[in-house]
Design a protein around this motif. Structure first.
Motif, mmCIF file in Angstrom:
data_model
loop_
_atom_site.group_PDB
_atom_site.id
_atom_site.type_symbol
_atom_site.label_atom_id
_atom_site.label_comp_id
_atom_site.label_asym_id
_atom_site.label_seq_id
_atom_site.Cartn_x
_atom_site.Cartn_y
_atom_site.Cartn_z
ATOM 1 N N ALA A 14 1.931 4.090 31.368
ATOM 2 C CA ALA A 14 3.356 4.035 31.679
ATOM 3 C C ALA A 14 3.982 5.403 31.900
ATOM 4 C CB ALA A 14 4.106 3.299 30.561
ATOM 5 N N THR A 15 3.367 6.455 31.397
ATOM 6 C CA THR A 15 3.994 7.771 31.512
ATOM 7 C C THR A 15 3.581 8.522 32.773
ATOM 8 O OG1 THR A 15 2.260 8.709 30.098
ATOM 9 C CG2 THR A 15 4.318 8.034 29.031
ATOM 10 N N GLY A 16 2.695 7.960 33.573
ATOM 11 C CA GLY A 16 2.370 8.554 34.864
ATOM 12 C C GLY A 16 3.493 8.302 35.859
ATOM 13 N N ALA A 17 3.340 8.854 37.051
ATOM 14 C CA ALA A 17 4.405 8.751 38.055
ATOM 15 C C ALA A 17 4.711 7.304 38.413
ATOM 16 C CB ALA A 17 4.025 9.541 39.306
ATOM 17 N N LEU A 18 3.679 6.521 38.739
ATOM 18 C CA LEU A 18 3.910 5.123 39.095
ATOM 19 C C LEU A 18 4.363 4.327 37.878
ATOM 20 C CD1 LEU A 18 3.880 2.756 41.036
ATOM 21 C CD2 LEU A 18 1.403 2.570 40.687
ATOM 22 N N GLY A 19 3.737 4.562 36.728
ATOM 23 C CA GLY A 19 4.110 3.835 35.527
ATOM 24 C C GLY A 19 5.550 4.062 35.124
ATOM 25 N N THR A 20 6.010 5.307 35.256
ATOM 26 C CA THR A 20 7.400 5.611 34.911
ATOM 27 C C THR A 20 8.365 4.940 35.876
ATOM 28 O OG1 THR A 20 6.783 7.732 33.914
ATOM 29 C CG2 THR A 20 9.078 7.472 34.614
ATOM 30 N N ALA A 21 8.046 4.996 37.167
ATOM 31 C CA ALA A 21 8.902 4.341 38.161
ATOM 32 C C ALA A 21 8.972 2.841 37.905
ATOM 33 C CB ALA A 21 8.381 4.613 39.569
ATOM 34 N N LEU A 22 7.840 2.235 37.600
ATOM 35 C CA LEU A 22 7.794 0.795 37.342
ATOM 36 C C LEU A 22 8.559 0.444 36.075
ATOM 37 C CD1 LEU A 22 6.694 -2.039 37.920
ATOM 38 C CD2 LEU A 22 4.610 -1.373 36.705
ATOM 39 N N SER A 23 8.330 1.211 35.012
ATOM 40 C CA SER A 23 9.007 0.936 33.740
ATOM 41 C C SER A 23 10.516 1.075 33.889
ATOM 42 C CB SER A 23 8.486 1.893 32.659
ATOM 43 O OG SER A 23 7.098 1.715 32.450
ATOM 44 N N ASP A 47 14.011 7.298 26.648
ATOM 45 C CA ASP A 47 14.700 7.608 27.900
ATOM 46 C C ASP A 47 15.172 6.343 28.611
ATOM 47 O OD1 ASP A 47 14.217 10.282 27.426
ATOM 48 O OD2 ASP A 47 12.478 10.394 28.771
ATOM 49 N N LEU A 48 14.381 5.279 28.518
ATOM 50 C CA LEU A 48 14.742 4.029 29.184
ATOM 51 C C LEU A 48 15.946 3.377 28.524
ATOM 52 C CD1 LEU A 48 11.233 2.388 29.757
ATOM 53 C CD2 LEU A 48 12.656 3.543 31.464
ATOM 54 N N GLY A 49 16.024 3.501 27.196
ATOM 55 C CA GLY A 49 17.105 2.855 26.471
ATOM 56 C C GLY A 49 16.945 1.350 26.481
ATOM 57 N N GLY A 50 17.959 0.656 26.002
ATOM 58 C CA GLY A 50 17.904 -0.804 26.013
ATOM 59 C C GLY A 50 16.764 -1.342 25.184
ATOM 60 N N PRO A 51 16.344 -2.578 25.460
ATOM 61 C CA PRO A 51 15.240 -3.181 24.705
ATOM 62 C C PRO A 51 13.887 -2.631 25.176
ATOM 63 C CG PRO A 51 16.022 -4.724 26.348
ATOM 64 C CD PRO A 51 16.913 -3.518 26.440
ATOM 65 N N SER A 52 13.528 -1.448 24.704
ATOM 66 C CA SER A 52 12.282 -0.802 25.108
ATOM 67 C C SER A 52 11.488 -0.401 23.867
ATOM 68 C CB SER A 52 12.559 0.437 25.963
ATOM 69 O OG SER A 52 13.305 0.108 27.114
ATOM 70 N N LEU A 53 10.179 -0.378 24.015
ATOM 71 C CA LEU A 53 9.287 -0.033 22.909
ATOM 72 C C LEU A 53 8.154 0.832 23.435
ATOM 73 C CD1 LEU A 53 8.180 -0.463 19.963
ATOM 74 C CD2 LEU A 53 6.985 -2.484 20.864
ATOM 75 N N GLY A 54 7.893 1.940 22.777
ATOM 76 C CA GLY A 54 6.760 2.776 23.133
ATOM 77 C C GLY A 54 5.598 2.524 22.198
ATOM 78 N N VAL A 55 4.406 2.363 22.758
ATOM 79 C CA VAL A 55 3.212 2.177 21.939
ATOM 80 C C VAL A 55 2.112 3.104 22.431
ATOM 81 C CG1 VAL A 55 3.728 -0.212 21.332
ATOM 82 C CG2 VAL A 55 2.348 0.257 23.339
ATOM 83 N N ALA A 214 6.178 0.330 43.149
ATOM 84 C CA ALA A 214 6.691 -0.421 42.004
ATOM 85 C C ALA A 214 7.328 -1.729 42.448
ATOM 86 C CB ALA A 214 7.706 0.426 41.234
ATOM 87 N N ASP A 215 8.000 -1.726 43.591
ATOM 88 C CA ASP A 215 8.634 -2.960 44.074
ATOM 89 C C ASP A 215 7.618 -4.048 44.386
ATOM 90 O OD1 ASP A 215 11.230 -2.059 43.809
ATOM 91 O OD2 ASP A 215 11.423 -1.401 45.884
ATOM 92 N N PHE A 216 6.459 -3.671 44.914
ATOM 93 C CA PHE A 216 5.412 -4.668 45.170
ATOM 94 C C PHE A 216 4.886 -5.242 43.852
ATOM 95 C CE2 PHE A 216 5.316 -2.361 49.195
ATOM 96 C CZ PHE A 216 5.142 -3.387 50.111
ATOM 97 N N ILE A 217 4.733 -4.386 42.854
ATOM 98 C CA ILE A 217 4.253 -4.846 41.554
ATOM 99 C C ILE A 217 5.274 -5.781 40.913
ATOM 100 C CG2 ILE A 217 3.563 -4.112 39.243
ATOM 101 C CD1 ILE A 217 2.668 -1.437 40.564
ATOM 102 N N LEU A 218 6.548 -5.424 41.023
ATOM 103 C CA LEU A 218 7.601 -6.288 40.493
ATOM 104 C C LEU A 218 7.564 -7.665 41.148
ATOM 105 C CD1 LEU A 218 10.595 -3.800 40.297
ATOM 106 C CD2 LEU A 218 9.422 -4.851 38.365
ATOM 107 N N PHE A 219 7.353 -7.695 42.446
ATOM 108 C CA PHE A 219 7.266 -8.987 43.132
ATOM 109 C C PHE A 219 6.106 -9.813 42.580
ATOM 110 C CE2 PHE A 219 5.142 -11.504 46.437
ATOM 111 C CZ PHE A 219 6.122 -12.472 46.644
ATOM 112 N N ALA A 220 4.928 -9.192 42.475
ATOM 113 C CA ALA A 220 3.756 -9.927 41.995
ATOM 114 C C ALA A 220 3.949 -10.430 40.569
ATOM 115 C CB ALA A 220 2.521 -9.040 42.073
#
Length: 245
Positions: A14-23, A47-55, A214-220
């Motif tokens: 999640a902390t890579g470029a694509l992972g961050t954009a998707l998250s 950084d995301l705020g809201g209902p987020s959890l880092g693991v 990220a938009d394609f992943i969100l669709f899938a």
């Protein structure tokens, strides 16, 4: 554009470029966003705020997966969506790549996805179903000389996706893949900073922004793709068409 309100989503790498954009997009769409990575996950969640959890998650470690799912369920309840995004790339030919590096690439890209599906499926059954998206690559669709380990892992990931899609279909769990083309991330460049794959001759002569993929992943992952399982979405700017004459 997408509404994931109340849906619990775990993103690896999640902390890579694509992972961050998707998250970021998931959080903005209302998801309970679980960001998983070897390092930096807590900061990203903050950084995301809201209902987020880092693991903290090493995708090659089965016990890490058990802990990640347990923490997810303790915070948000059963998991709805898993995005297997974590990846490792090592440049090397069939004859030159060190065997230990070949194995490390497969452990991360293939075994990591297997362990993720294995850990997530029981939680998704408790949720009444779910969606799994494997982030694959054009290296899993076409020859990738000089990237023998990465290409091997991504071709094998296609087989894993299809087998899991059939096995989990009756549990209302969909398993699909997105094949990005060249993305503007560190993985697009070699150790010396040169681009691994030139893009000037492609139909779309540029690298994709992480947000586009990220938009394609969100669709899938979304209910808009609820009739698709065992499917592959190619978002490659025409790479697989070959160079434009």
């Amino acid at each position: 554009m997408f509404d994931f309100t109340g849906r619990t989503v775990l993103v690896t790498g999640a902390t890579g470029a694509l992972g961050t954009a998707l998250s970021t997009r998931l959080a903005r769409a209302g998801a309970n966003t679980v960001v998983a990575a070897r390092t930096g996950a807590d900061q990203l969640a903050a950084d995301l705020g809201g209902p987020s959890l880092g693991v903290r998650l090493d995708v090659t470690d089965e016990s890490d997966w058990t802990e990640a799912i347990a923490r997810t369920e303790a915070r948000f309840g059963p998991l709805d969506i898993l995005v297997n995004n974590a990846a490792y790339l090592r440049v090397g030919t069939t004859e030159s790549i060190p065997l230990e590096e070949f194995r490390r690439v497969l452990d991360t890209n293939l075994t990591g996805a297997l362990l993720g599906i294995r850990a997530a499926a029981p939680s998704m059954r408790r949720a009444g179903g779910g969606a799994i998206v494997n982030v694959n690559s054009i290296a899993g669709l076409a020859a990738a000389p000089g990237l023998v380990a990465y290409s091997s892992s991504k071709w094998a990931l296609r087989g894993l996706m299809r087998a899991a899609a059939k096995e989990l279909a009756r549990d209302n769990i969909r398993v699909n893949a997105v094949h990005p083309g060249i993305i503007e991330t560190p993985l697009a460049y070699g150790p010396d900073g040169t681009e691994l794959v030139p893009v000037d001759d492609l139909a779309v002569p540029r690298r994709a922004a992480p947000e586009e993929i990220a938009d394609f992943i969100l669709f899938a992952a979304s209910d808009r793709a609820r009739f698709a399982t065992g499917s592959e979405i190619v978002a490659d700017g025409g790479f697989t068409l070959g160079p434009v004459a």
